[in-house]
Write a protein that holds these residues in place. Structure first.
Motif, mmCIF file in Angstrom:
data_model
loop_
_atom_site.group_PDB
_atom_site.id
_atom_site.type_symbol
_atom_site.label_atom_id
_atom_site.label_comp_id
_atom_site.label_asym_id
_atom_site.label_seq_id
_atom_site.Cartn_x
_atom_site.Cartn_y
_atom_site.Cartn_z
ATOM 1 N N ILE A 36 -33.831 -43.612 -24.879
ATOM 2 C CA ILE A 36 -32.847 -43.819 -25.950
ATOM 3 C C ILE A 36 -33.420 -44.721 -27.039
ATOM 4 O O ILE A 36 -34.029 -45.757 -26.750
ATOM 5 N N HIS A 37 -33.209 -44.314 -28.275
ATOM 6 C CA HIS A 37 -33.573 -45.152 -29.429
ATOM 7 C C HIS A 37 -32.311 -45.266 -30.279
ATOM 8 O O HIS A 37 -31.660 -44.256 -30.549
ATOM 9 N N THR A 38 -31.974 -46.486 -30.667
ATOM 10 C CA THR A 38 -30.738 -46.692 -31.431
ATOM 11 C C THR A 38 -31.013 -47.449 -32.724
ATOM 12 O O THR A 38 -32.089 -47.992 -32.929
ATOM 13 N N GLY A 39 -29.992 -47.507 -33.545
ATOM 14 C CA GLY A 39 -30.035 -48.266 -34.788
ATOM 15 C C GLY A 39 -28.768 -47.965 -35.569
ATOM 16 O O GLY A 39 -27.869 -47.276 -35.066
ATOM 17 N N GLY A 40 -28.701 -48.488 -36.771
ATOM 18 C CA GLY A 40 -27.584 -48.159 -37.651
ATOM 19 C C GLY A 40 -27.878 -46.845 -38.357
ATOM 20 O O GLY A 40 -29.033 -46.407 -38.424
ATOM 21 N N VAL A 41 -26.850 -46.201 -38.899
ATOM 22 C CA VAL A 41 -27.063 -44.913 -39.583
ATOM 23 C C VAL A 41 -28.052 -45.049 -40.751
ATOM 24 O O VAL A 41 -28.762 -44.098 -41.079
ATOM 25 N N ASP A 42 -28.121 -46.254 -41.338
ATOM 26 C CA ASP A 42 -29.056 -46.441 -42.453
ATOM 27 C C ASP A 42 -30.515 -46.404 -41.988
ATOM 28 O O ASP A 42 -31.425 -46.314 -42.811
ATOM 29 N N ASN A 43 -30.741 -46.489 -40.679
ATOM 30 C CA ASN A 43 -32.113 -46.390 -40.161
ATOM 31 C C ASN A 43 -32.591 -44.939 -40.013
ATOM 32 O O ASN A 43 -33.792 -44.700 -39.847
ATOM 33 N N ILE A 44 -31.660 -43.981 -40.054
ATOM 34 C CA ILE A 44 -32.057 -42.595 -39.742
ATOM 35 C C ILE A 44 -33.145 -42.124 -40.714
ATOM 36 O O ILE A 44 -34.182 -41.608 -40.312
ATOM 37 N N PHE A 45 -32.871 -42.348 -41.994
ATOM 38 C CA PHE A 45 -33.857 -41.975 -42.995
ATOM 39 C C PHE A 45 -34.115 -43.136 -43.922
ATOM 40 O O PHE A 45 -33.158 -43.724 -44.408
ATOM 41 N N PRO A 46 -35.351 -43.494 -44.191
ATOM 42 C CA PRO A 46 -36.557 -42.835 -43.672
ATOM 43 C C PRO A 46 -37.103 -43.440 -42.375
ATOM 44 O O PRO A 46 -37.997 -42.875 -41.771
ATOM 45 N N HIS A 47 -36.543 -44.589 -41.925
ATOM 46 C CA HIS A 47 -37.216 -45.349 -40.862
ATOM 47 C C HIS A 47 -37.450 -44.522 -39.591
ATOM 48 O O HIS A 47 -38.585 -44.394 -39.121
ATOM 49 N N HIS A 48 -36.394 -43.969 -39.042
ATOM 50 C CA HIS A 48 -36.570 -43.262 -37.765
ATOM 51 C C HIS A 48 -37.297 -41.928 -37.935
ATOM 52 O O HIS A 48 -38.040 -41.500 -37.052
ATOM 53 N N GLU A 49 -37.073 -41.297 -39.076
ATOM 54 C CA GLU A 49 -37.821 -40.064 -39.368
ATOM 55 C C GLU A 49 -39.331 -40.371 -39.372
ATOM 56 O O GLU A 49 -40.141 -39.621 -38.818
ATOM 57 N N ASN A 50 -39.691 -41.496 -39.989
ATOM 58 C CA ASN A 50 -41.098 -41.873 -40.056
ATOM 59 C C ASN A 50 -41.652 -42.292 -38.694
ATOM 60 O O ASN A 50 -42.800 -42.001 -38.361
ATOM 61 N N GLU A 51 -40.813 -42.959 -37.910
ATOM 62 C CA GLU A 51 -41.252 -43.321 -36.554
ATOM 63 C C GLU A 51 -41.620 -42.057 -35.762
ATOM 64 O O GLU A 51 -42.626 -42.030 -35.049
ATOM 65 N N ILE A 52 -40.765 -41.032 -35.857
ATOM 66 C CA ILE A 52 -41.035 -39.792 -35.118
ATOM 67 C C ILE A 52 -42.357 -39.179 -35.588
ATOM 68 O O ILE A 52 -43.204 -38.794 -34.773
ATOM 69 N N ALA A 53 -42.539 -39.129 -36.915
ATOM 70 C CA ALA A 53 -43.771 -38.531 -37.452
ATOM 71 C C ALA A 53 -45.000 -39.283 -36.945
ATOM 72 O O ALA A 53 -45.981 -38.675 -36.498
ATOM 73 N N GLN A 54 -44.949 -40.608 -36.970
ATOM 74 C CA GLN A 54 -46.103 -41.405 -36.535
ATOM 75 C C GLN A 54 -46.371 -41.240 -35.048
ATOM 76 O O GLN A 54 -47.518 -41.078 -34.619
ATOM 77 N N SER A 55 -45.286 -41.322 -34.241
ATOM 78 C CA SER A 55 -45.489 -41.298 -32.792
ATOM 79 C C SER A 55 -45.890 -39.904 -32.324
ATOM 80 O O SER A 55 -46.872 -39.742 -31.597
ATOM 81 N N GLU A 56 -45.146 -38.885 -32.752
ATOM 82 C CA GLU A 56 -45.450 -37.536 -32.282
ATOM 83 C C GLU A 56 -46.732 -37.022 -32.936
ATOM 84 O O GLU A 56 -47.489 -36.270 -32.308
#
Ligand SMILES: [Zn+2]
Length: 466
Positions: free
Chosen positions: A225-245
């Motif tokens: 599970i990864h959580t955060g506020g809705v303001d983290n979805i873009f770009p922060h979490h989108e970028n995390e996925i790109a970097q990790s995957e």
């Protein structure tokens, strides 16, 4: 049915099955330590605390990791403004953050990695991404080339080239990109900003990189599970996925959960509107942490929460009703035996409360079921129809609420709040050199059997003889 959560990635309520049975890896994006956290931040941290407590209540062992962003534009600007070292500047706010967590009864994560302590891990991730051909360099800074990651945009559903995406992106200091959609993983040293001399250059990591590097270090390359506020979805979490995957070729996170915003009096919280509150602001107005915690947890996390002082007063009376029932169950003399009607009501309320929480943490519905029981138990007590066994069943339901919502009920909780407030008033009197008031508060506490001790860490209190 078991646990299920709304997954931002799949846009559906998915059954929650951890990778390893009974073990949950949970990464919660933490604060940027340049200021005191505000109540909107705490709404998210409290919901994450409830998520963890509920998982634990349901028998999982949870390893929670929360990062502390201690190097970015805001922390650097703050340190420069005050003319202090970056780590001295952030230390103040890290200490304050932990104090606030304790005030609100938020359980500590297993680890709070700081970005400045994980530059090596981030550099290694950059080297892996470079190997995979995901990066390019421009004037000493290094960027992630989004077109190398076709799944980009899957989490947010945003077309990264759209105007909406552009507005959501914070790119004040990202320059010299081939494509405005790309983002920096490494920023070249500028002026006398803090910088690290590393294999990939002289500079500092981009913000998004820390969460990829640190979550994978502590939880593995794929976690639950990864959580955060809705303001983290873009770009922060989108970028995390790109970097990790992009680096591992494996799925990064199985369940993405995001909390909606908090607004105040129906409006976005902002310092200029005068409706901006830190936890400390509310405490200074004389509010206790317990109703603040209760209020911030009382709405479903995916709904916007409208914070008002009237709502806070309602939270106080809701807690009074729960305290009152806890007191009655403990102190009224009840006959031995069982009232099967009340026992059945207790079991029904417990099942319904837990089922609501299993169903995407619906706290509002769970509290509704709890208060149905409060009414039934009070009527039974009023009618002299409650007996020992069913009273215990009702108390157990209150106990489940206490564990999951992290709120203690009954006389002890009330005493703690009162003593804390008296101790606080005495401290203020002492600071104002009002010795007469300070002494009279000490005497008042002594009459209640409370002894104060002044220690280098502040005032501690204990019951006489304990
Ligand atoms: Zn993060």
């Amino acid at each position: 049915m078991g646990l299920r959560f709304y997954n931002t990635l799949t846009r559906s309520v998915d059954e929650f099955v951890p990778l390893r049975p009974g073990e949950v890896g949970l990464y919660t994006c933490g604060p940027t330590v340049y200021d005191f956290a505000h109540i909107g931040n705490f709404r998210t941290y409290l919901w994450e605390d409830l998520l963890r407590r509920h998982l634990e209540f349901r028998g999982h062992r949870v390893t929670q990791v929360m990062n502390l962003t201690d190097v970015d534009d805001k922390t650097i600007a703050g340190a420069l403004r005050q003319g202090v070292r970056l780590d001295d500047y952030t230390r103040t706010f890290i200490d304050a953050f932990f104090e606030d967590l304790d005030t609100l009864g938020i359980q500590r994560a297993a680890v709070y990695p700081q970005a400045t302590q994980h530059v090596d891990e981030m550099v290694r991730l950059i080297l892996r991404l470079r190997e995979k051909g995901c990066l390019y360099e421009s004037k000493g800074s290094i960027y992630f080339r989004i077109e190398t990651f076709p799944a980009y945009g899957r989490l947010s559903g945003l077309d990264p080239g759209s105007a909406e995406a552009a507005r959501a992106r914070v790119e004040a200091d990202e320059y010299d990109k081939d494509n405005p959609r790309d983002f920096a993983v490494w920023k070249m040293r500028r002026g006398d900003e803090p910088a690290w001399t590393t294999e990939v250059g002289d500079g500092r990591p981009g913000w998004h990189l820390e969460c990829s590097a640190m979550s994978m270090k502590y939880l593995g390359e794929t976690f639950d599970i990864h959580t955060g506020g809705v303001d983290n979805i873009f770009p922060h979490h989108e970028n995390e996925i790109a970097q990790s995957e992009g680096a591992t070729g494996k799925p990064f996170v199985r369940h993405w959960l995001h909390a909606a915003h908090l607004i105040v009096d129906g409006e976005k919280m902002s310092k200029s509107k005068g409706n901006f509150y830190t936890l400390r602001d509310l405490m200074a107005r004389g509010y206790h942490p317990r109703p603040i915690r209760y209020l911030l947890l009382s709405a479903h996390y995916r709904k916007q929460l409208n914070f008002t002082f009237e709502g806070l007063a309602q939270a106080c009376s809701a807690l009074d009703r729960l305290d009152d029932l806890a007191y009655r169950l403990e102190h009224e003399s009840l006959a031995d035996g069982e009232n099967p009607g009340l026992s059945a009501a207790a079991d029904r309320a417990r099942d319904a409360m837990l089922e609501s929480l299993d169903n995407d943490l619906n706290t509002a519905a769970a509290l509704g079921h709890l208060f149905d029981l409060v009414r039934e138990a009070n009527s039974a007590l009023d009618a002299g129809a409650a007996k020992r066994q069913d009273a215990q069943r009702v108390r157990d339901v209150l106990g489940a609420f206490e564990s999951i919502f992290g709120v203690r009920l009954g006389a002890e909780a009330t005493l703690e709040a009162e003593v804390a407030s008296l101790v606080d008033r005495r401290q203020k009197a002492r600071a104002a050199r009002d010795w007469a008031t300070a002494d009279s508060i000490r005497d008042e506490l002594q009459k209640r059997g409370i002894v104060l001790e002044d220690t280098p860490q502040g005032v501690r209190w204990k019951r006489r003889g304990t």
